[in-house]
Design a protein around this motif. Sequence first.
Motif, PDB file in Angstrom:
ATOM      1  N   VAL A 217       0.851  -1.188   0.000  1.00  0.00           N
ATOM      2  CA  VAL A 217       0.000   0.000   0.000  1.00  0.00           C
ATOM      3  C   VAL A 217       0.883   1.234   0.000  1.00  0.00           C
ATOM      4  N   TYR A 218       0.405   2.274  -0.662  1.00  0.00           N
ATOM      5  CA  TYR A 218       1.103   3.556  -0.690  1.00  0.00           C
ATOM      6  C   TYR A 218       0.401   4.542   0.229  1.00  0.00           C
ATOM      7  N   ARG A 219       1.168   5.365   0.906  1.00  0.00           N
ATOM      8  CA  ARG A 219       0.623   6.464   1.694  1.00  0.00           C
ATOM      9  C   ARG A 219       1.409   7.737   1.374  1.00  0.00           C
ATOM     10  N   ARG A 220       0.734   8.852   1.504  1.00  0.00           N
ATOM     11  CA  ARG A 220       1.461  10.112   1.338  1.00  0.00           C
ATOM     12  C   ARG A 220       2.512  10.248   2.427  1.00  0.00           C
ATOM     13  N   GLY A 221       3.499  11.084   2.150  1.00  0.00           N
ATOM     14  CA  GLY A 221       4.507  11.371   3.161  1.00  0.00           C
ATOM     15  C   GLY A 221       3.885  12.030   4.386  1.00  0.00           C
ATOM     16  N   ARG A 222       4.632  12.048   5.466  1.00  0.00           N
ATOM     17  CA  ARG A 222       4.119  12.558   6.733  1.00  0.00           C
ATOM     18  C   ARG A 222       4.777  13.875   7.110  1.00  0.00           C
ATOM     19  N   LYS A 223       4.160  14.539   8.078  1.00  0.00           N
ATOM     20  CA  LYS A 223       4.726  15.703   8.771  1.00  0.00           C
ATOM     21  C   LYS A 223       5.004  16.878   7.838  1.00  0.00           C
ATOM     22  N   PHE A 224       4.033  17.200   6.982  1.00  0.00           N
ATOM     23  CA  PHE A 224       4.121  18.431   6.202  1.00  0.00           C
ATOM     24  C   PHE A 224       2.716  18.930   5.908  1.00  0.00           C
ATOM     25  N   ASP A 225       2.597  20.242   5.776  1.00  0.00           N
ATOM     26  CA  ASP A 225       1.309  20.872   5.488  1.00  0.00           C
ATOM     27  C   ASP A 225       1.325  21.665   4.194  1.00  0.00           C
ATOM     28  N   GLU A 226       2.511  21.980   3.683  1.00  0.00           N
ATOM     29  CA  GLU A 226       2.612  22.859   2.518  1.00  0.00           C
ATOM     30  C   GLU A 226       2.090  22.186   1.257  1.00  0.00           C
ATOM     31  N   GLU A 227       1.252  22.911   0.513  1.00  0.00           N
ATOM     32  CA  GLU A 227       0.721  22.422  -0.755  1.00  0.00           C
ATOM     33  C   GLU A 227       0.818  23.473  -1.851  1.00  0.00           C
ATOM     34  N   ARG A 228       0.882  24.735  -1.489  1.00  0.00           N
ATOM     35  CA  ARG A 228       0.912  25.800  -2.478  1.00  0.00           C
ATOM     36  C   ARG A 228       2.173  26.637  -2.303  1.00  0.00           C
ATOM     37  N   VAL A 229       2.610  27.244  -3.405  1.00  0.00           N
ATOM     38  CA  VAL A 229       3.851  28.010  -3.402  1.00  0.00           C
ATOM     39  C   VAL A 229       3.643  29.317  -4.161  1.00  0.00           C
ATOM     40  N   ALA A 230       4.246  30.396  -3.666  1.00  0.00           N
ATOM     41  CA  ALA A 230       4.242  31.670  -4.380  1.00  0.00           C
ATOM     42  C   ALA A 230       5.642  32.254  -4.316  1.00  0.00           C
ATOM     43  N   VAL A 231       5.986  33.070  -5.309  1.00  0.00           N
ATOM     44  CA  VAL A 231       7.279  33.736  -5.325  1.00  0.00           C
ATOM     45  C   VAL A 231       7.061  35.233  -5.427  1.00  0.00           C
ATOM     46  N   VAL A 232       7.837  35.984  -4.662  1.00  0.00           N
ATOM     47  CA  VAL A 232       7.799  37.441  -4.716  1.00  0.00           C
ATOM     48  C   VAL A 232       9.080  37.907  -5.393  1.00  0.00           C
ATOM     49  N   LEU A 233       8.925  38.510  -6.577  1.00  0.00           N
ATOM     50  CA  LEU A 233      10.062  38.971  -7.357  1.00  0.00           C
ATOM     51  C   LEU A 233       9.742  40.361  -7.893  1.00  0.00           C
ATOM     52  N   GLY A 234      10.632  41.312  -7.614  1.00  0.00           N
ATOM     53  CA  GLY A 234      10.391  42.673  -8.071  1.00  0.00           C
ATOM     54  C   GLY A 234       9.136  43.276  -7.485  1.00  0.00           C
ATOM     55  N   GLY A 235       8.803  42.891  -6.260  1.00  0.00           N
ATOM     56  CA  GLY A 235       7.635  43.429  -5.583  1.00  0.00           C
ATOM     57  C   GLY A 235       6.322  42.797  -5.986  1.00  0.00           C
ATOM     58  N   LYS A 236       6.332  41.816  -6.886  1.00  0.00           N
ATOM     59  CA  LYS A 236       5.113  41.173  -7.358  1.00  0.00           C
ATOM     60  C   LYS A 236       5.076  39.719  -6.888  1.00  0.00           C
ATOM     61  N   GLU A 237       3.927  39.323  -6.306  1.00  0.00           N
ATOM     62  CA  GLU A 237       3.768  37.942  -5.844  1.00  0.00           C
ATOM     63  C   GLU A 237       2.984  37.134  -6.867  1.00  0.00           C
ATOM     64  N   THR A 238       3.534  35.973  -7.256  1.00  0.00           N
ATOM     65  CA  THR A 238       2.923  35.109  -8.271  1.00  0.00           C
ATOM     66  C   THR A 238       2.908  33.671  -7.788  1.00  0.00           C
ATOM     67  N   GLN A 239       1.814  32.975  -8.053  1.00  0.00           N
ATOM     68  CA  GLN A 239       1.760  31.562  -7.687  1.00  0.00           C
ATOM     69  C   GLN A 239       2.689  30.758  -8.581  1.00  0.00           C
ATOM     70  N   VAL A 240       3.393  29.809  -7.985  1.00  0.00           N
ATOM     71  CA  VAL A 240       4.249  28.886  -8.737  1.00  0.00           C
ATOM     72  C   VAL A 240       3.384  27.683  -9.111  1.00  0.00           C
ATOM     73  N   TYR A 241       3.375  27.348 -10.386  1.00  0.00           N
ATOM     74  CA  TYR A 241       2.428  26.361 -10.904  1.00  0.00           C
ATOM     75  C   TYR A 241       2.689  24.968 -10.332  1.00  0.00           C
ATOM     76  N   PRO A 242       1.656  24.301  -9.777  1.00  0.00           N
ATOM     77  CA  PRO A 242       1.813  22.936  -9.249  1.00  0.00           C
ATOM     78  C   PRO A 242       1.812  21.926 -10.398  1.00  0.00           C
ATOM     79  N   MET A 243       2.986  21.557 -10.861  1.00  0.00           N
ATOM     80  CA  MET A 243       3.104  20.750 -12.075  1.00  0.00           C
ATOM     81  C   MET A 243       2.899  19.264 -11.856  1.00  0.00           C
TER      82      MET A 243
END
Length: 388
Positions: A217-243
């Motif tokens: 059986v497979y299970r997801r990894g443990r002990k993490f909550d992060e799922e979304r990412v954004a980058v702030v560059l040149g004062g602008k915040e943009t979502q990093v695409y979940p590929m």
Amino acid sequence: MSSIVKHGLAAAILALTTNTAVAVDTQARLAPVYERLESEGERNAVLNQMELGARAYELKDYETATRAFDFALNQIESFYSNKEGAEQARSLWYEEGRKDFKGEPYERVMAYYYRGLLYLQEQDWGNARASFEGGMLQDAFAEEDQNRFDFALMAYLSAWASFRESNDVMQDRALKELAVLRKDVPAFGKGHNTLLVVETGTSPRKLGDGIGHYELVYRRGRKFDEERVAVVLGGKETQVYPMEDVFWQATSRGGRAVDRIVKGKASFRSTNAGVGGVLADTASTLQILQPISGSLGAVAGTLGAIGAMQMFVASKVNAKADVRYWSSLPDAVHVMSLKSNPGQTATVKFFDKAGTELPELTQTVTMPDNGGVVWVRSRPSGTMPRHK
């Protein structure tokens, strides 16, 4: 001695001391992997070289990472160089999980991913593309009789390598393959010279289940909550695409959720599980599942066990599931192409599923001088599990 010479000498000594300290720290952090390579021998050599390569890459020891992945890929390619070889390998899985480790399909693809990133850092666009396409081929071998792949990350990276090489023909081919899987990917922009790659979460896990541990059986990894990412560059915040959702890749074949594998052959679910986790909010979910069934089926809990293998047990065969796995892989990979200037800094932010920022994971990165790859991992690799 002039003050200029003194200052230059002091700077050189400081740099040498710092580099030496970094090298010593790197070797100390890699020491457990070297111990495994020595003690576990040929049976786990590919697994431990994968671990060494990913952990060395994380520590920016690119020379060690390159050697490790070259070894692992040479072993993989000697066994999975064609469709017949892949079928043979699947049939051999049944022999008690005691064979030399070559990895599940998603693990083999990820070995090509890291080797391709190393080529990208050298701006060796042709070999980078070849590595990503090698991963696509391994994914296609894994799809039983379907001869198809669904590892969108590899198509994207192949397209990026061709974009940087100004090879329009190869870029268009890769983008057409990508469009089948991810129609909403932001296009490469004019003047884009940097690829941001962000890994989140921890590796999918393999566990033995059932009487005698005959089920895998497979299970997801443990002990993490992060799922979304954004980058702030040149004062602008943009979502990093979940590929890519690496856990989904571990528990599917050709975009179809696996119910079980008997003697190396996948048996697919009659209804489709959810892609889950990181891809849930993208158009990719429907693109993956729609060709398979008119109904999306029930969404499996992302932390629940996904039954991947029900072993047939002969009376004279001790066929316990092979639960060895590559523990330094991420749960997901996010990507973004951008235009950057030498020395420019960016802030990478992480968020949980509800969109709440996780400030303890925030990182600041510096753009490379001539463009290239900026690779970020949300958290360091953990302790390797002990495999028998």
